[in-house]
Design a protein around this motif. Structure first.
Motif, PDB file in Angstrom:
ATOM      1  N   THR A   1     -90.863  -6.021  -3.179  1.00  0.00           N
ATOM      2  CA  THR A   1     -91.935  -5.528  -4.041  1.00  0.00           C
ATOM      3  C   THR A   1     -92.573  -4.287  -3.425  1.00  0.00           C
ATOM      4  O   THR A   1     -92.783  -3.276  -4.108  1.00  0.00           O
ATOM      5  CB  THR A   1     -92.992  -6.639  -4.231  1.00  0.00           C
ATOM      6  OG1 THR A   1     -92.322  -7.826  -4.644  1.00  0.00           O
ATOM      7  CG2 THR A   1     -94.030  -6.237  -5.258  1.00  0.00           C
TER       8      THR A   1
ATOM      9  N   TRP B   1     -92.491  -0.655  -4.959  1.00  0.00           N
ATOM     10  CA  TRP B   1     -93.787  -0.057  -5.263  1.00  0.00           C
ATOM     11  C   TRP B   1     -93.931   1.322  -4.617  1.00  0.00           C
ATOM     12  O   TRP B   1     -94.471   2.245  -5.224  1.00  0.00           O
ATOM     13  CB  TRP B   1     -94.926  -0.985  -4.835  1.00  0.00           C
ATOM     14  CG  TRP B   1     -96.253  -0.330  -5.088  1.00  0.00           C
ATOM     15  CD1 TRP B   1     -97.145   0.128  -4.180  1.00  0.00           C
ATOM     16  CD2 TRP B   1     -96.796  -0.006  -6.384  1.00  0.00           C
ATOM     17  NE1 TRP B   1     -98.206   0.728  -4.815  1.00  0.00           N
ATOM     18  CE2 TRP B   1     -98.018   0.654  -6.170  1.00  0.00           C
ATOM     19  CE3 TRP B   1     -96.346  -0.197  -7.690  1.00  0.00           C
ATOM     20  CZ2 TRP B   1     -98.799   1.117  -7.218  1.00  0.00           C
ATOM     21  CZ3 TRP B   1     -97.132   0.268  -8.737  1.00  0.00           C
ATOM     22  CH2 TRP B   1     -98.341   0.912  -8.488  1.00  0.00           C
TER      23      TRP B   1
ATOM     24  N   LYS C   1     -95.135   4.393  -6.854  1.00  0.00           N
ATOM     25  CA  LYS C   1     -96.458   5.021  -6.676  1.00  0.00           C
ATOM     26  C   LYS C   1     -96.339   6.510  -6.375  1.00  0.00           C
ATOM     27  O   LYS C   1     -97.280   7.264  -6.601  1.00  0.00           O
ATOM     28  CB  LYS C   1     -97.263   4.284  -5.602  1.00  0.00           C
ATOM     29  CG  LYS C   1     -96.945   4.671  -4.175  1.00  0.00           C
ATOM     30  CD  LYS C   1     -97.975   4.111  -3.207  1.00  0.00           C
ATOM     31  CE  LYS C   1     -97.579   4.498  -1.795  1.00  0.00           C
ATOM     32  NZ  LYS C   1     -97.899   3.518  -0.782  1.00  0.00           N
TER      33      LYS C   1
ATOM     34  N   ALA D   1     -89.265  -3.253 -13.353  1.00  0.00           N
ATOM     35  CA  ALA D   1     -90.211  -2.194 -12.975  1.00  0.00           C
ATOM     36  C   ALA D   1     -90.432  -1.240 -14.136  1.00  0.00           C
ATOM     37  O   ALA D   1     -89.518  -0.968 -14.929  1.00  0.00           O
ATOM     38  CB  ALA D   1     -89.674  -1.415 -11.766  1.00  0.00           C
TER      39      ALA D   1
ATOM     40  N   GLN E   1     -97.014  -5.985  -8.191  1.00  0.00           N
ATOM     41  CA  GLN E   1     -97.899  -4.908  -7.748  1.00  0.00           C
ATOM     42  C   GLN E   1     -97.979  -3.866  -8.851  1.00  0.00           C
ATOM     43  O   GLN E   1     -96.971  -3.394  -9.375  1.00  0.00           O
ATOM     44  CB  GLN E   1     -97.419  -4.275  -6.434  1.00  0.00           C
ATOM     45  CG  GLN E   1     -98.445  -3.263  -5.932  1.00  0.00           C
ATOM     46  CD  GLN E   1     -98.443  -3.055  -4.437  1.00  0.00           C
ATOM     47  OE1 GLN E   1     -97.519  -3.462  -3.740  1.00  0.00           O
ATOM     48  NE2 GLN E   1     -99.481  -2.411  -3.934  1.00  0.00           N
ATOM     49  N   ASP E   2     -99.208  -3.505  -9.224  1.00  0.00           N
ATOM     50  CA  ASP E   2     -99.388  -2.454 -10.218  1.00  0.00           C
ATOM     51  C   ASP E   2    -100.416  -1.455  -9.723  1.00  0.00           C
ATOM     52  O   ASP E   2    -100.999  -1.624  -8.651  1.00  0.00           O
ATOM     53  CB  ASP E   2     -99.739  -3.030 -11.600  1.00  0.00           C
ATOM     54  CG  ASP E   2    -101.145  -3.600 -11.677  1.00  0.00           C
ATOM     55  OD1 ASP E   2    -102.058  -3.096 -10.996  1.00  0.00           O
ATOM     56  OD2 ASP E   2    -101.339  -4.562 -12.441  1.00  0.00           O
TER      57      ASP E   2
ATOM     58  N   TYR F   1     -99.909  -5.914  -3.014  1.00  0.00           N
ATOM     59  CA  TYR F   1     -99.167  -6.835  -3.876  1.00  0.00           C
ATOM     60  C   TYR F   1     -99.934  -8.155  -4.022  1.00  0.00           C
ATOM     61  O   TYR F   1    -100.782  -8.487  -3.191  1.00  0.00           O
ATOM     62  CB  TYR F   1     -97.775  -7.105  -3.290  1.00  0.00           C
ATOM     63  CG  TYR F   1     -97.823  -7.831  -1.959  1.00  0.00           C
ATOM     64  CD1 TYR F   1     -97.951  -9.212  -1.899  1.00  0.00           C
ATOM     65  CD2 TYR F   1     -97.767  -7.129  -0.760  1.00  0.00           C
ATOM     66  CE1 TYR F   1     -98.028  -9.871  -0.692  1.00  0.00           C
ATOM     67  CE2 TYR F   1     -97.836  -7.772   0.454  1.00  0.00           C
ATOM     68  CZ  TYR F   1     -97.973  -9.146   0.480  1.00  0.00           C
ATOM     69  OH  TYR F   1     -98.062  -9.798   1.673  1.00  0.00           O
TER      70      TYR F   1
END
Ligand SMILES: *[C@@H]1O[C@H](CO)[C@@H](O)[C@H](O)[C@H]1NC(C)=O
Ligand SMILES: *[C@@H]1O[C@H](CO)[C@@H](O)[C@H](O)[C@H]1NC(C)=O
Length: 347
Positions: A35, A39, A43, A209, A328-329, A335
């Motif tokens: 994750t 991420w 990002k 994703a 995770q956003d 996360y």
């Protein structure tokens, strides 16, 4: 009227900002490193396909739970083979490998199938040949741990459990009608129980994703079922079963009893349910329910995410143990491990 409209559109846009959830990645089980890796791609404004490939690849390298990557889940001959899938929800293109031999990076080979061929799935020895043509290194996937696991199964546990049915000699009493072709020896072997890697027999990393352009990708990687009959392909590399992604709807991925689950294309079903307006949780439950109706004892889970970054999950057959998945956003500093209770009512 105009004032009201301005007010309305203003509050709507505020709402939209506060609900910003993409980019986002969701991952089956507690595969935190995958994750984080995915991420880090998202990002920085990276592409969802890259996030999926990098995220699943780190799990292969780190042998997540012993059920992803090399050195786990030996087949009846003691060999580890790999299944992986990657799907691009922007183009609806798929790349997958199944029963891949002697190449560690199954997810990256799947990506090459997607990008460098007009095909979708390559299998077995010939998938290895393709991988080598694409510059991948060929090496054994057997480790001292997978060798020990196989030796214990073969010599101490008399090939139990196995996946044979309706054959003679009775597979519950003997090693099946097969013969090992490998040169394993039971000499000097200590029968140490391998509890840590025995935790899950059917385990897969599955990820979905969404990147900052709204492109959705999904993927899986696994070394399949422990002591599978050589040649067995599970659900993970099957599009719509192991994972599915469609930019106009969302994505889903599944993990569990692959032989049963692939008969129901649960990831495809979850995406189709979301297309019909179901929430991700409802969609995942419908997919799980469809399987449980026919196979009440199956073990598995589905996680689903719509194009807005809302997600949900459902599981079955894990007993009292909740099913974990990692999220995770953009709104999170770190996360988050979510869990879902498998004991929701079947209808
Ligand atoms: C996650 O990655 C870190 C850093 O590479 C490593 O030390 C750790 O063992 C990994 N965790 C798992 C569960 O593999
Ligand atoms: C899961 O759901 C069942 C049935 O609704 C409930 O009895 C149980 O306490 C729940 N477990 C958790 C951990 O929430």
């Amino acid at each position: 009227m105009a004032k009201l409209y301005v007010l309305l559109s203003l509050s709507l846009s505020i709402l939209a900002i506060s609900e910003q959830k993409t980019p986002i990645v969701i991952t089956t089980w507690n595969f935190v490193n995958s994750t984080i890796t995915a991420w880090n791609v998202l990002k920085q404004g990276g592409y969802s396909l890259d996030a999926i490939e990098k995220g699943t690849s780190i799990c292969e390298e780190q042998q997540c739970d012993g059920t992803v990557g090399y050195g786990g889940s030996p087949d009846e001959d003691g060999e580890t083979t790999l299944d992986a899938l990657i799907m691009d929800g922007r183009t609806m293109n798929v790349g997958a490998v199944a029963a891949l031999r002697r190449v560690k990076s199954a997810a990256s080979v799947a990506r090459r199938v997607l990008e460098h061929t007009k095909h979708s799935i390559l299998v077995g020895e010939l998938a290895t040949k393709f991988a080598v043509q694409m510059g991948f290194h060929e090496e054994t996937l057997t480790t001292s741990i997978s060798k020990r696991m196989w030796l214990k199964w073969y010599y101490k546990d008399h090939c139990q459990p196995n996946f044979w049915m309706n054959v003679s000699p009775d597979p519950s009493k003997f090693c099946g009608p097969y013969r090992t072709t490998d040169d394993f020896t039971h000499k000097n072997y200590d029968w140490l129980p391998l509890t840590k890697i025995d935790r899950f027999n059917h385990d897969t990393i599955g990820m979905v994703a969404i990147d900052n352009k709204g492109d959705i990708a999904a993927g899986t990687s696994t070394n399949g079922a422990k002591f599978k009959i050589p040649g067995r392909v599970g659900d993970s590399p099957i599009p719509g079963s192991g994972a599915y992604a469609d930019n106009t709807v969302g994505g889903a991925t599944a993990t569990g009893d692959g032989d049963v689950m692939l008969r129901f294309l649960p990831s495809f079903l979850a995406v189709e349910e979301m297309r019909r307006g179901a929430s991700p949780t409802e969609a995942a439950r419908t997919a799980i329910n469809r399987i449980a109706t026919h196979y009440p004892n199956f073990m598995g889970a589905v996680i689903a995410m719509n194009m807005d970054g809302a997600y949900g999950a459902a599981c079955h057959g894990l007993g009292d143990v909740p099913f974990p998945f990692v999220v995770q956003d953009i709104s999170m500093d770190q996360y988050k491990i979510e869990t879902v209770n498998c004991s929701w009512p079947l209808n």
